[in-house]
Write an enzyme that holds these catalytic residues in place. Sequence first.
Site, PDB file in Angstrom:
ATOM      1  N   SER A 155     -27.699   7.737  65.824  1.00 43.85           N
ATOM      2  CA  SER A 155     -28.927   8.419  65.418  1.00 43.85           C
ATOM      3  C   SER A 155     -28.632   9.862  65.009  1.00 43.85           C
ATOM      4  O   SER A 155     -29.240  10.397  64.092  1.00 43.85           O
ATOM      5  CB  SER A 155     -29.927   8.408  66.573  1.00 43.85           C
ATOM      6  OG  SER A 155     -30.247   7.075  66.915  1.00 43.85           O
ATOM      7  N   GLU A 163     -30.254   1.415  59.789  1.00 43.76           N
ATOM      8  CA  GLU A 163     -30.866   2.386  58.860  1.00 43.76           C
ATOM      9  C   GLU A 163     -31.828   3.341  59.566  1.00 43.76           C
ATOM     10  O   GLU A 163     -32.863   3.716  59.037  1.00 43.76           O
ATOM     11  CB  GLU A 163     -31.540   1.679  57.676  1.00 43.76           C
ATOM     12  CG  GLU A 163     -30.487   1.241  56.684  1.00 43.76           C
ATOM     13  CD  GLU A 163     -30.978   1.142  55.265  1.00 43.76           C
ATOM     14  OE1 GLU A 163     -30.633   0.145  54.647  1.00 43.76           O
ATOM     15  OE2 GLU A 163     -31.659   2.048  54.760  1.00 43.76           O
ATOM     16  N   PHE A 173     -22.187   1.437  52.472  1.00 42.13           N
ATOM     17  CA  PHE A 173     -22.639   2.787  52.795  1.00 42.13           C
ATOM     18  C   PHE A 173     -22.134   3.111  54.192  1.00 42.13           C
ATOM     19  O   PHE A 173     -22.445   2.396  55.153  1.00 42.13           O
ATOM     20  CB  PHE A 173     -24.172   2.783  52.748  1.00 42.13           C
ATOM     21  CG  PHE A 173     -24.841   4.083  53.045  1.00 42.13           C
ATOM     22  CD1 PHE A 173     -25.013   5.044  52.051  1.00 42.13           C
ATOM     23  CD2 PHE A 173     -25.347   4.335  54.318  1.00 42.13           C
ATOM     24  CE1 PHE A 173     -25.672   6.235  52.320  1.00 42.13           C
ATOM     25  CE2 PHE A 173     -26.006   5.538  54.587  1.00 42.13           C
ATOM     26  CZ  PHE A 173     -26.176   6.483  53.583  1.00 42.13           C
ATOM     27  N   ALA A 174     -21.348   4.176  54.313  1.00 38.03           N
ATOM     28  CA  ALA A 174     -20.674   4.420  55.588  1.00 38.03           C
ATOM     29  C   ALA A 174     -20.972   5.800  56.147  1.00 38.03           C
ATOM     30  O   ALA A 174     -20.430   6.803  55.679  1.00 38.03           O
ATOM     31  CB  ALA A 174     -19.168   4.233  55.423  1.00 38.03           C
ATOM     32  N   GLN A 209     -57.130 -23.473  69.822  1.00 37.10           N
ATOM     33  CA  GLN A 209     -57.468 -22.124  69.382  1.00 37.10           C
ATOM     34  C   GLN A 209     -56.379 -21.104  69.750  1.00 37.10           C
ATOM     35  O   GLN A 209     -56.127 -20.165  68.998  1.00 37.10           O
ATOM     36  CB  GLN A 209     -58.802 -21.711  69.989  1.00 37.10           C
ATOM     37  CG  GLN A 209     -59.497 -20.659  69.146  1.00 37.10           C
ATOM     38  CD  GLN A 209     -60.887 -20.366  69.652  1.00 37.10           C
ATOM     39  OE1 GLN A 209     -61.087 -20.186  70.855  1.00 37.10           O
ATOM     40  NE2 GLN A 209     -61.835 -20.309  68.749  1.00 37.10           N
ATOM     41  N   ARG A 243     -35.154   2.559  52.735  1.00 40.09           N
ATOM     42  CA  ARG A 243     -35.907   2.100  53.913  1.00 40.09           C
ATOM     43  C   ARG A 243     -37.050   1.151  53.576  1.00 40.09           C
ATOM     44  O   ARG A 243     -37.292   0.205  54.345  1.00 40.09           O
ATOM     45  CB  ARG A 243     -36.379   3.293  54.752  1.00 40.09           C
ATOM     46  CG  ARG A 243     -35.259   3.796  55.626  1.00 40.09           C
ATOM     47  CD  ARG A 243     -35.611   4.980  56.496  1.00 40.09           C
ATOM     48  NE  ARG A 243     -34.410   5.385  57.227  1.00 40.09           N
ATOM     49  CZ  ARG A 243     -34.151   6.630  57.617  1.00 40.09           C
ATOM     50  NH1 ARG A 243     -35.012   7.601  57.350  1.00 40.09           N
ATOM     51  NH2 ARG A 243     -33.038   6.905  58.269  1.00 40.09           N
TER      52      ARG A 243
HETATM   53  C1  LIG Z   1     -25.415  -4.856  62.400  1.00 41.91           C
HETATM   54  C2  LIG Z   1     -25.349  -3.398  62.116  1.00 41.91           C
HETATM   55  C3  LIG Z   1     -25.103  -2.975  60.825  1.00 41.91           C
HETATM   56  C4  LIG Z   1     -25.009  -1.616  60.534  1.00 41.91           C
HETATM   57  N1  LIG Z   1     -24.714  -1.213  59.253  1.00 41.91           N
HETATM   58  C5  LIG Z   1     -24.474   0.103  59.020  1.00 41.91           C
HETATM   59  C6  LIG Z   1     -24.017   0.538  57.737  1.00 41.91           C
HETATM   60  O1  LIG Z   1     -23.866  -0.252  56.806  1.00 41.91           O
HETATM   61  N2  LIG Z   1     -23.743   1.837  57.558  1.00 41.91           N
HETATM   62  C7  LIG Z   1     -23.908   2.757  58.559  1.00 41.91           C
HETATM   63  O2  LIG Z   1     -23.638   3.920  58.331  1.00 41.91           O
HETATM   64  N3  LIG Z   1     -24.356   2.369  59.776  1.00 41.91           N
HETATM   65  C8  LIG Z   1     -24.642   1.072  60.035  1.00 41.91           C
HETATM   66  N4  LIG Z   1     -25.067   0.671  61.279  1.00 41.91           N
HETATM   67  C9  LIG Z   1     -25.298   1.666  62.299  1.00 41.91           C
HETATM   68  C10 LIG Z   1     -26.782   1.909  62.641  1.00 41.91           C
HETATM   69  O3  LIG Z   1     -27.405   2.601  61.595  1.00 41.91           O
HETATM   70  C11 LIG Z   1     -26.857   2.609  63.977  1.00 41.91           C
HETATM   71  O4  LIG Z   1     -26.551   1.652  64.951  1.00 41.91           O
HETATM   72  C12 LIG Z   1     -28.211   3.237  64.251  1.00 41.91           C
HETATM   73  O5  LIG Z   1     -28.418   4.328  63.408  1.00 41.91           O
HETATM   74  C13 LIG Z   1     -28.384   3.661  65.691  1.00 41.91           C
HETATM   75  O6  LIG Z   1     -27.292   4.354  66.195  1.00 41.91           O
HETATM   76  P1  LIG Z   1     -26.625   3.941  67.605  1.00 41.91           P
HETATM   77  O7  LIG Z   1     -26.446   2.489  67.540  1.00 41.91           O
HETATM   78  O8  LIG Z   1     -25.453   4.773  67.826  1.00 41.91           O
HETATM   79  O9  LIG Z   1     -27.734   4.213  68.667  1.00 41.91           O
HETATM   80  P2  LIG Z   1     -28.020   5.609  69.446  1.00 41.91           P
HETATM   81  O10 LIG Z   1     -28.203   6.697  68.447  1.00 41.91           O
HETATM   82  O11 LIG Z   1     -27.027   5.792  70.496  1.00 41.91           O
HETATM   83  O12 LIG Z   1     -29.419   5.290  70.087  1.00 41.91           O
HETATM   84  C14 LIG Z   1     -29.602   4.593  71.332  1.00 41.91           C
HETATM   85  C15 LIG Z   1     -31.089   4.568  71.643  1.00 41.91           C
HETATM   86  O13 LIG Z   1     -31.578   5.911  71.806  1.00 41.91           O
HETATM   87  C16 LIG Z   1     -32.624   6.156  70.918  1.00 41.91           C
HETATM   88  N5  LIG Z   1     -32.559   7.543  70.449  1.00 41.91           N
HETATM   89  C17 LIG Z   1     -31.466   8.223  70.023  1.00 41.91           C
HETATM   90  N6  LIG Z   1     -31.797   9.462  69.646  1.00 41.91           N
HETATM   91  C18 LIG Z   1     -33.128   9.575  69.840  1.00 41.91           C
HETATM   92  C19 LIG Z   1     -34.062  10.631  69.647  1.00 41.91           C
HETATM   93  N7  LIG Z   1     -33.703  11.812  69.154  1.00 41.91           N
HETATM   94  N8  LIG Z   1     -35.354  10.384  69.950  1.00 41.91           N
HETATM   95  C20 LIG Z   1     -35.734   9.159  70.446  1.00 41.91           C
HETATM   96  N9  LIG Z   1     -34.895   8.155  70.651  1.00 41.91           N
HETATM   97  C21 LIG Z   1     -33.608   8.355  70.354  1.00 41.91           C
HETATM   98  C22 LIG Z   1     -32.417   5.185  69.791  1.00 41.91           C
HETATM   99  O14 LIG Z   1     -33.604   4.953  69.076  1.00 41.91           O
HETATM  100  C23 LIG Z   1     -31.927   3.974  70.531  1.00 41.91           C
HETATM  101  O15 LIG Z   1     -33.002   3.266  71.039  1.00 41.91           O
HETATM  102  C24 LIG Z   1     -25.199  -0.669  61.571  1.00 41.91           C
HETATM  103  C25 LIG Z   1     -25.485  -1.113  62.856  1.00 41.91           C
HETATM  104  C26 LIG Z   1     -25.548  -2.446  63.150  1.00 41.91           C
HETATM  105  C27 LIG Z   1     -25.814  -2.861  64.548  1.00 41.91           C
END
Ligand SMILES: Cc1cc2nc3c(=O)[nH]c(=O)nc-3n(C[C@H](O)[C@H](O)[C@H](O)COP(=O)(O)OP(=O)(O)OC[C@H]3O[C@@H](n4cnc5c(N)ncnc54)[C@H](O)[C@@H]3O)c2cc1C
Lengths: 263, 389
Positions: free
Chosen positions: B131, B363, B122-123, B278, B242
Site C-alpha cells: 500500500s 491495484e 506493470f511493476a 422467497q 481502476r
Molecule cells: C495476485 C496479485 C497480483 C498482483 N499484481 C500486481 C502487479 O501486477 N503489479 C504490482 O505492482 N503489484 C501487484 N500486486 C500487489 C498488490 O497491488 C498489493 O498486494 C496491494 O497493493 C496491497 O499491498 P500489500 O499486499 O503489501 O498489503 P499491505 O499494504 O501490507 O496491507 C495490509 C492490510 O493493511 C491495510 N492498510 C495498509 N495501509 C493502510 C492505510 N494507510 N490505511 C488503511 N489500511 C491500510 C491494507 O488495506 C490491507 O488490508 C499484486 C498482488 C496480488 C496478490
Amino acid sequence: MKIVVCIKQVPDAKNVRIDPHTHTLVRQGVESIINPFDLFAVEAALRLKDRHGAHVTALTMGPPQAEEALRDVLSRGVDDAVLLSDRAFAGADTWATATALAAAVRKLGDVSLIFCGKQAVDGDTAQVGPELATLLDIPYATFVKQVELGDEGRLKVVRKTDEGMEVWRLPLPALVTVLRDVGDPRVPSIKHKMRAKKAAVPVWGLADVGLSEDRVGLKGSFTQVVRVFSPPKRADRRMLEGPVSEQVEKLFQFLKEAKVPGL
Amino acid sequence: MNYFLTDEQKMIQELAEQIAREKIRPVRAQLDEAEEFPTEILKVLAQSDLFGVCIPEEYGGLGGGILENCLAVEQLARACIGVATSYAASGLGAYPILLYGSEAQKAAYLPDIAAGKRLAAFAVTESGAGSDVTAIRTTAVKDGDSYVLNGTKQWITNGGEADIYSVLAVTDKTKGPRGASFFIVEKGDPGFTFGKKEKKLGIRASATRELVFQDCRIPKERLIAREGMGFIIAMKTFDKSRPGIGALGVGLAQGALDIAVEYARKRIQFGKPIITFQAIQHKLADMAIKTEAARALIYAAARHLDTDPPDAGKVAAMCKVFASDTAMEVTTEAVQVLGGYGYMRDYPVEKMFRDAKILQIYEGTNEIQRNIIGQELNKEYGRMKETFF
Ligand SMILES: Cc1cc2nc3c(=O)[nH]c(=O)nc-3n(C[C@H](O)[C@H](O)[C@H](O)COP(=O)(O)OP(=O)(O)OC[C@H]3O[C@@H](n4cnc5c(N)ncnc54)[C@H](O)[C@@H]3O)c2cc1C
C-alpha cells in the site's frame, strides 16, 4: 492467388424440429447458422492467406438472408463476398446448386483454389464440392485434414479416409473439401467486423451468371425429394465392454451362437 | 438495461462475449486446476484486435477509451477473471507508455502491445512496499548512456510471460516522493530475471512472479518522461485502470448471478424449484440489484473519466471499491444459493468465490481506495464556501 470458399446457411441443428405429420424439417422460426464444416473451409483458406497471401472470396447460394452468413465470414477476415440469389435458384438439388456455383466461379475468373466443407449438416450429401469441381473440370480432393501450398504452385493435401491417410499433390486450380482437422475457426476481429458491416455484398441472379432457367433450381435438378422419413430403428444392438481381448472373445462367441458360416 | 452504447462499443462487447463463451468458459476450470497461463486464449484475443482497444489508431489500436476497455474486460471476466486479469494487466503495463512515453517509445512499443504480439506488465509492488508505494527500494542509477537497476519487485501479474515491463524505481533517495521514476524494461535485458511463480487462492490462470534486477543495464532512453515523475505516472495510470478492475468485478458478479439463477430454477427441494422460495428469490434479487448498480456506476464513471476530469482519482477509486465489494458479495451468495454443490469444484461458483477476493486487494486495497475517496471529500468540502447545516 484467388481463393473461393463456398459456404451455406443451414438451420441450427440444436433447435430443429421434425414435423410429426410430414416428417420434414420445420425450418420456420429456426435460427440459421453457417454450416459448421464451412467454417473450417473458411479457416483453411484464411490460414493459406496468412502464410502465402491471397484474396479470399466467400460465395453462397441462398435466400436474401444468407447475406448474414457472408457478413459473418467477412468479419473473420474473408476479403469479399458474393451472394447468389434468385427465385429461379430455389429448390435446387446438389447438381443444380453446383451448376449455379460453377457459373459464379467462372464469372469471378482466375480462381486458383476452391474450399468447401466436407458436407452440409442439413443435406449431408457431400456432393456439391465434387460436382462443382467436375463442372469446372478441375481436380479435387475430399475429406482433407491438412493443406499446404508447395513449390511450383502445387497443393499438397492429406486426406483422411477409412483406410488411412493419403497424401496427394494437386495442380492448381483445384478444389478441396475439408474436415475439422484443418484448425479451429478463428473468431472475428473488431477491425474486420467494422469492415464487414459496411462491405457491399453483390447479389448475383440468374442473368448475372449467364445461366438459363432450365439448368438451375428445381427445373435443373436431376433428383427430387419424394418423401422424407425416419428409418426404422435398428433392432438388437449390443455394446461390448471391457478389455479388447475380452470383447473379441465375446464377439466370437456371439457370432458362433448366431451360426455365422465358417465359425 | 440500455446503456446507449455506440455500434462500435457494442461490437467490442459482442466479440469479447463470444470469445468468453467459445474459448474461455470451456477451459476455465482446467486452467484454474492446472494453474496454467492462458497462452492460446491470449492469441485469440490478439487476433481479435482486443489488445488494441484503448491504444490510439496511429499505433495500430482501435482508439477507444476507458469505457471500451471496461466493456471488453467485463465480458471476459464473466467467464474467468484469471484470464481477464492477464489481458487487463497488459493494458495496465502499457498505460505509463501511452500516457507519458516519448513519441519514439510509443512507436516502439504500442503497436506490438495493440496487436497482442507482446504482452506488457506493470511493476510497482515490493516486499516492503505494498500500500505504501513510497517505500520501494529498487534503484535506478544513471551511468553514462544507461541506467542500472537493482532490486526485486514482488507479485507482478504477467511476470515472466510479458515482454515489456513498466517498472518503478528510485532515482533520487533524497527527493522522497519526487525521487522515483518509471522505466521500460524488456524481457531479455541483461541482469533481468524472474522468481518462482506464486501459488494463489484464485485467478490461478494468471501468472504472478517476482522480477529480479541485478545490475540490469538499460539504455537511458527507456526512462519514461523525466526523473521524479514516477509517482505521478503511477497515480495517473491507476485513474485509467481502476475502472477496469471494477469491470472485472461486474463481469464476475454477472457470471455468478447467471449460474445462481439458472441453478435455482432447476434445483428441486421440497418438491419445488428452490427459486420459488422467497429466501432464495431475495438473495438473487439483491445480487442482481448490486450487479446492475455496479455496472451503471462503472459505465457512467468510465464516460466521465474519458473526459480527464479533475476528480478522476476519487471516481476511479469508487469504481474499484464498489464493484469489487459487489463481486465478493455476489459470489459469496452464489455459493450459498448452490449450497453444497456450490462448494464443490464441479460447479464454477466455487472458483468465482475464490477469484473474487483478489479484486479487493490488488491495484490498491479497498481500504486505500476509501482513504483516497475520504481525503478527496475532505479537500472538496474544505474548498466549498457553502455550508449545509
Ligand atoms: C495476485 C496479485 C497480483 C498482483 N499484481 C500486481 C502487479 O501486477 N503489479 C504490482 O505492482 N503489484 C501487484 N500486486 C500487489 C498488490 O497491488 C498489493 O498486494 C496491494 O497493493 C496491497 O499491498 P500489500 O499486499 O503489501 O498489503 P499491505 O499494504 O501490507 O496491507 C495490509 C492490510 O493493511 C491495510 N492498510 C495498509 N495501509 C493502510 C492505510 N494507510 N490505511 C488503511 N489500511 C491500510 C491494507 O488495506 C490491507 O488490508 C499484486 C498482488 C496480488 C496478490
